[in-house]
Design a protein around this motif. Structure first.
Motif, PDB file in Angstrom:
ATOM      1  N   CYS A 342       0.979  -0.835  -0.349  1.00  0.00           N
ATOM      2  CA  CYS A 342      -0.478  -0.073   0.106  1.00  0.00           C
ATOM      3  C   CYS A 342       0.816   1.122  -0.154  1.00  0.00           C
ATOM      4  O   CYS A 342       0.810   2.039  -0.699  1.00  0.00           O
ATOM      5  N   GLU A 343       2.141   1.525   0.465  1.00  0.00           N
ATOM      6  CA  GLU A 343       3.016   1.764   0.329  1.00  0.00           C
ATOM      7  C   GLU A 343       3.181   2.815  -0.629  1.00  0.00           C
ATOM      8  O   GLU A 343       3.328   3.987  -0.888  1.00  0.00           O
ATOM      9  N   LEU A 344       4.204   1.949  -1.038  1.00  0.00           N
ATOM     10  CA  LEU A 344       4.239   1.151  -2.720  1.00  0.00           C
ATOM     11  C   LEU A 344       3.616   2.121  -3.230  1.00  0.00           C
ATOM     12  O   LEU A 344       3.787   2.942  -4.386  1.00  0.00           O
ATOM     13  N   LEU A 345       2.224   1.301  -3.486  1.00  0.00           N
ATOM     14  CA  LEU A 345       1.676   1.988  -4.517  1.00  0.00           C
ATOM     15  C   LEU A 345       0.831   3.488  -4.505  1.00  0.00           C
ATOM     16  O   LEU A 345       1.276   4.475  -5.686  1.00  0.00           O
ATOM     17  N   ALA A 346       0.903   3.533  -3.092  1.00  0.00           N
ATOM     18  CA  ALA A 346       0.675   5.830  -2.666  1.00  0.00           C
ATOM     19  C   ALA A 346       1.868   6.339  -3.210  1.00  0.00           C
ATOM     20  O   ALA A 346       1.364   7.391  -3.343  1.00  0.00           O
ATOM     21  N   MET A 446      -6.202  -0.191  -1.166  1.00  0.00           N
ATOM     22  CA  MET A 446      -6.339  -1.510   0.029  1.00  0.00           C
ATOM     23  C   MET A 446      -7.175  -2.844  -1.226  1.00  0.00           C
ATOM     24  O   MET A 446      -6.821  -3.858  -1.091  1.00  0.00           O
ATOM     25  N   ALA A 447      -8.085  -1.868  -1.900  1.00  0.00           N
ATOM     26  CA  ALA A 447      -9.456  -3.639  -2.393  1.00  0.00           C
ATOM     27  C   ALA A 447      -7.812  -3.875  -3.531  1.00  0.00           C
ATOM     28  O   ALA A 447      -7.795  -5.224  -4.098  1.00  0.00           O
ATOM     29  N   VAL A 448      -7.040  -3.515  -4.535  1.00  0.00           N
ATOM     30  CA  VAL A 448      -5.910  -4.035  -5.230  1.00  0.00           C
ATOM     31  C   VAL A 448      -4.659  -4.775  -4.859  1.00  0.00           C
ATOM     32  O   VAL A 448      -4.930  -5.895  -4.757  1.00  0.00           O
ATOM     33  N   VAL A 449      -4.119  -3.851  -3.481  1.00  0.00           N
ATOM     34  CA  VAL A 449      -3.034  -5.034  -3.413  1.00  0.00           C
ATOM     35  C   VAL A 449      -4.039  -5.811  -2.107  1.00  0.00           C
ATOM     36  O   VAL A 449      -2.933  -6.511  -1.784  1.00  0.00           O
ATOM     37  N   ASP A 450      -4.627  -6.180  -1.730  1.00  0.00           N
ATOM     38  CA  ASP A 450      -5.512  -7.358  -0.896  1.00  0.00           C
ATOM     39  C   ASP A 450      -5.735  -8.501  -1.602  1.00  0.00           C
ATOM     40  O   ASP A 450      -5.384  -9.848  -1.565  1.00  0.00           O
ATOM     41  N   VAL A 451      -6.397  -8.409  -3.238  1.00  0.00           N
ATOM     42  CA  VAL A 451      -6.372  -8.998  -3.620  1.00  0.00           C
ATOM     43  C   VAL A 451      -5.116  -9.620  -4.947  1.00  0.00           C
ATOM     44  O   VAL A 451      -4.443 -10.589  -4.521  1.00  0.00           O
ATOM     45  N   LEU A 452      -4.238  -8.641  -5.063  1.00  0.00           N
ATOM     46  CA  LEU A 452      -2.763  -9.027  -4.928  1.00  0.00           C
ATOM     47  C   LEU A 452      -1.901 -10.051  -4.745  1.00  0.00           C
ATOM     48  O   LEU A 452      -1.599 -11.022  -4.387  1.00  0.00           O
ATOM     49  N   ASP A 453      -2.361  -9.594  -3.151  1.00  0.00           N
ATOM     50  CA  ASP A 453      -1.364 -10.473  -2.215  1.00  0.00           C
ATOM     51  C   ASP A 453      -1.509 -11.483  -2.284  1.00  0.00           C
ATOM     52  O   ASP A 453      -1.364 -13.025  -2.381  1.00  0.00           O
ATOM     53  N   ALA A 454      -3.723 -12.102  -1.633  1.00  0.00           N
ATOM     54  CA  ALA A 454      -4.254 -12.914  -1.424  1.00  0.00           C
ATOM     55  C   ALA A 454      -3.783 -13.943  -2.180  1.00  0.00           C
ATOM     56  O   ALA A 454      -3.540 -15.256  -1.936  1.00  0.00           O
ATOM     57  N   LEU A 455      -3.779 -13.354  -3.990  1.00  0.00           N
ATOM     58  CA  LEU A 455      -3.512 -14.317  -4.839  1.00  0.00           C
ATOM     59  C   LEU A 455      -2.420 -15.062  -4.907  1.00  0.00           C
ATOM     60  O   LEU A 455      -2.089 -15.611  -5.781  1.00  0.00           O
ATOM     61  N   GLY A 456      -1.280 -14.011  -4.553  1.00  0.00           N
ATOM     62  CA  GLY A 456      -0.051 -14.974  -4.884  1.00  0.00           C
ATOM     63  C   GLY A 456       0.248 -15.977  -3.744  1.00  0.00           C
ATOM     64  O   GLY A 456       1.633 -15.765  -3.658  1.00  0.00           O
ATOM     65  N   SER A 457      -0.451 -15.258  -2.691  1.00  0.00           N
ATOM     66  CA  SER A 457       0.524 -16.655  -1.358  1.00  0.00           C
ATOM     67  C   SER A 457      -1.208 -17.620  -1.289  1.00  0.00           C
ATOM     68  O   SER A 457      -2.108 -17.252  -2.020  1.00  0.00           O
ATOM     69  N   ALA A 472      -3.396 -11.164 -15.491  1.00  0.00           N
ATOM     70  CA  ALA A 472      -4.833 -11.503 -16.387  1.00  0.00           C
ATOM     71  C   ALA A 472      -5.708 -11.010 -15.605  1.00  0.00           C
ATOM     72  O   ALA A 472      -7.299 -10.390 -16.510  1.00  0.00           O
ATOM     73  N   LEU A 473      -5.591 -11.484 -14.442  1.00  0.00           N
ATOM     74  CA  LEU A 473      -7.134 -11.155 -13.768  1.00  0.00           C
ATOM     75  C   LEU A 473      -6.530  -9.504 -13.409  1.00  0.00           C
ATOM     76  O   LEU A 473      -8.266  -8.482 -13.457  1.00  0.00           O
ATOM     77  N   LEU A 474      -6.032  -8.724 -12.795  1.00  0.00           N
ATOM     78  CA  LEU A 474      -6.215  -7.134 -12.925  1.00  0.00           C
ATOM     79  C   LEU A 474      -6.129  -7.171 -14.016  1.00  0.00           C
ATOM     80  O   LEU A 474      -7.567  -5.781 -13.749  1.00  0.00           O
ATOM     81  N   LYS A 475      -6.323  -7.516 -15.528  1.00  0.00           N
ATOM     82  CA  LYS A 475      -6.662  -7.083 -16.290  1.00  0.00           C
ATOM     83  C   LYS A 475      -7.974  -6.859 -16.889  1.00  0.00           C
ATOM     84  O   LYS A 475      -8.913  -6.037 -17.219  1.00  0.00           O
ATOM     85  N   ILE A 489      -0.385   1.847 -12.691  1.00  0.00           N
ATOM     86  CA  ILE A 489       0.298   1.375 -11.855  1.00  0.00           C
ATOM     87  C   ILE A 489       0.524   0.061 -11.715  1.00  0.00           C
ATOM     88  O   ILE A 489       2.271   0.183 -11.748  1.00  0.00           O
ATOM     89  N   VAL A 490      -0.103  -1.297 -11.007  1.00  0.00           N
ATOM     90  CA  VAL A 490       0.637  -1.888 -10.406  1.00  0.00           C
ATOM     91  C   VAL A 490       1.053  -3.079 -11.525  1.00  0.00           C
ATOM     92  O   VAL A 490       2.511  -3.711 -11.117  1.00  0.00           O
ATOM     93  N   LEU A 491       0.461  -2.784 -12.622  1.00  0.00           N
ATOM     94  CA  LEU A 491       1.052  -3.666 -13.701  1.00  0.00           C
ATOM     95  C   LEU A 491       2.319  -3.137 -14.492  1.00  0.00           C
ATOM     96  O   LEU A 491       3.174  -3.616 -14.697  1.00  0.00           O
TER      97      LEU A 491
END
Length: 512
Positions: A342-346, A446-457, A472-475, A489-491
């Motif tokens: 979240c800090e990085l994205l901000a 938070m919505a983007v980051v929460d899903v990003l980390d959950a899917l990768g874990s 693919a899901l983010l897109k 920005i995340v991509l």
């Protein structure tokens, strides 16, 4: 060519720097007469150093090489009838030297009338060569050098004020105690004109359990190493050894080009100031440095306690987040990863440093409302039925209710994130069905980051998704679930977000 009329004298151990006086005249005899007249003359206990040039061109080069020249006697007629006048213009305009006192001398006063020259040229006096007798020459030198001295005093005072303003701005911009102490220390070094490759102010105290604790209160220098996690200077081994040596009662035996002193500031506590110097300190510099070292700890004693409480509070927020995730059968590293993400994205979004720091510590509270969800729902392995899903959704409102009454900015943001991080860009989220920019920015992040980390874990009910599938899901959810700008920005910086996941892998499960 230059002549030192009297060897640099000594007052105590301090060498008296000579005043530089330039004689620019194509008649060598004029220089020799001037040198003889000023022999052994001193102004404010400082001797004179005479510099000689025989033309306007060489005079310009001389003053360019010696910008600290106090007085310049310049002949008007040299290689050309106006060579001296042209040199005066170049000194003031090209060299931008407005401090040197310029005294024009001429053997042909009728050729360039005094009134005209004084009005048109930035000079300080205009004399016929026959006027400057031995006595009048000395009087002229005394007057000119004292005027130069006063100008330089004013200039140095102005520069000092500029340093105070610049340093004060650095002090006010400080966001941590270490930055504050280092900025104040640098301000002191600037004002005292102390050149140093490194300076450390270290406080050593004994905690409740008898352990010796070193805290770096301030540090300056080009080679200072910073602990990235604590954002504080790292004490080098050679400095630590000196600190321990002095604390144990050892006497300072360093050379004049280093400074080491101990100052007791309370029961079981002492400050040690170490500086590696470009040149030895004078008595005033040493005294003021000692005053700084002995007094600054009084400020730090209070501020450090407050900062420790603040850091403890921030750490407790992570612990609370860990506890909530573990109750949900998730891993505690999830909240620590999303905090950094979240800090990085901000930051990538260009938000202020205050916003970036706050979201880092507020994001672990995003699921705090799950504390009110029954365990049989939290721990259910299969898909939740409609009633169970309705209960699960209440965790957003529960989290908001827990935090909304606080006046602390981190908890305020935590309340917003807890309430709205399940809202979706297209308005299909919960609990309020907000859409687009109506969703607070911190919740969209938070919505983007929460899903990003959950899917990768990896979880007990699923394996970690490969990067291609996450991307693919983010897109696919860009403009539906997620803010399109945040997805882009995340991509674009996907490798940086993945690096955080690799840096903080889930214990016993590993990272994808």
């Amino acid at each position: 060519m230059d002549f030192l009329l009297e060897e640099a004298s000594e007052t105590g151990d301090v060498l008296q720097i000579p005043w530089k006086v330039a004689v620019i005249d194509d008649e060598r005899d004029i220089f020799e007469v001037t040198r003889l007249s000023l022999s052994r003359l001193k102004v404010d206990d400082r001797p004179l150093q005479l510099l000689y040039a025989d033309s306007g061109a060489t005079g310009y080069q001389l003053l360019q090489e010696h910008p600290d020249t106090a007085v310049a006697f310049i002949d008007v007629v040299m290689e050309s009838p106006e060579a001296g006048l042209l040199l005066v213009e170049k000194i003031r305009s090209s060299l931008k030297n407005h401090a040197v006192r310029i005294i024009l001398r001429t053997g042909q006063p009728n050729q360039h009338p005094e009134e005209f020259v004084i009005q048109e040229y930035d000079i300080n006096d205009y004399k016929a060569k026959t006027e400057l007798t031995n006595i009048k020459l000395k009087t002229c030198i005394y007057s000119a050098i004292r005027a130069y001295r006063d100008i330089m005093t004013i200039s140095n005072t102005q520069q000092g004020m500029e340093k105070v303003i610049a340093s004060s701005q650095a002090v006010l911009r400080s966001r941590t105690l270490h930055q504050f102490g280092s900025a104040v220390l640098q301000q002191l070094l600037d004002l005292l004109n102390i050149q140093s490759s490194e300076v450390y102010l270290v406080s050593q105290s004994t905690d409740l359990y008898g352990d010796k604790v070193n805290n770096v209160l301030a540090a300056t220098g080009e080679n200072i190493q910073i602990d990235e996690e604590l954002s504080s200077p790292i004490l080098p081994d050679h400095v630590r050894e000196l600190v321990n040596f002095v604390i144990a009662g050892g006497e300072n035996q360093l050379s004049d080009f280093a400074f080491l002193a101990r100052f007791d500031v309370g029961d079981g506590a002492a400050n040690v100031l170490y500086a590696s110097l470009a040149k030895p300190l004078d008595a005033l510099q040493a005294k003021l440095l000692q005053m700084f070292a002995s007094n600054v700890a009084l400020i730090f004693e209070s501020l450090y306690t407050k900062e420790s409480i603040q850091e403890t509070q921030k750490e407790l927020l992570l612990v609370i987040g860990d506890a909530i995730e573990q109750r949900s059968k998730e891993t505690g590293m999830h909240v620590r990863r999303v905090a950094l993400m979240c800090e990085l994205l901000a930051k990538k979004l260009g938000q202020s440093s205050d916003f970036c720091e706050t979201i880092r510590y507020a994001s672990p509270l995003h699921d705090i409302g799950k504390i009110g969800i029954p365990e049989h729902i939290l721990h259910k392995h299969g898909k939740l039925d409609a009633q169970e899903w309705a209960i699960m959704q209440t965790h957003a409102e529960l989290g908001y209710q827990l935090l909304k009454k606080t006046k602390r900015v981190i908890a305020k943001m935590g309340a917003i994130i807890a309430h709205d991080h399940h809202e979706k860009w297209d308005g299909s989220g919960y609990p309020r069905q907000l859409a687009g920019l109506a969703i607070p920015l911190e919740a969209r992040i938070m919505a983007v980051v929460d899903v990003l980390d959950a899917l990768g874990s990896r979880r007990s009910y699923k394996e970690a998704w490969p990067d291609e599938q996450i991307i693919a899901l983010l897109k696919a959810e860009r403009g539906k679930h997620f803010d399109p700008q945040l997805v882009d920005i995340v991509l674009e910086g996907y490798s940086e977000f993945k690096a955080i996941r690799l840096q903080l892998p889930d214990p016993d499960l590993g990272a994808s």
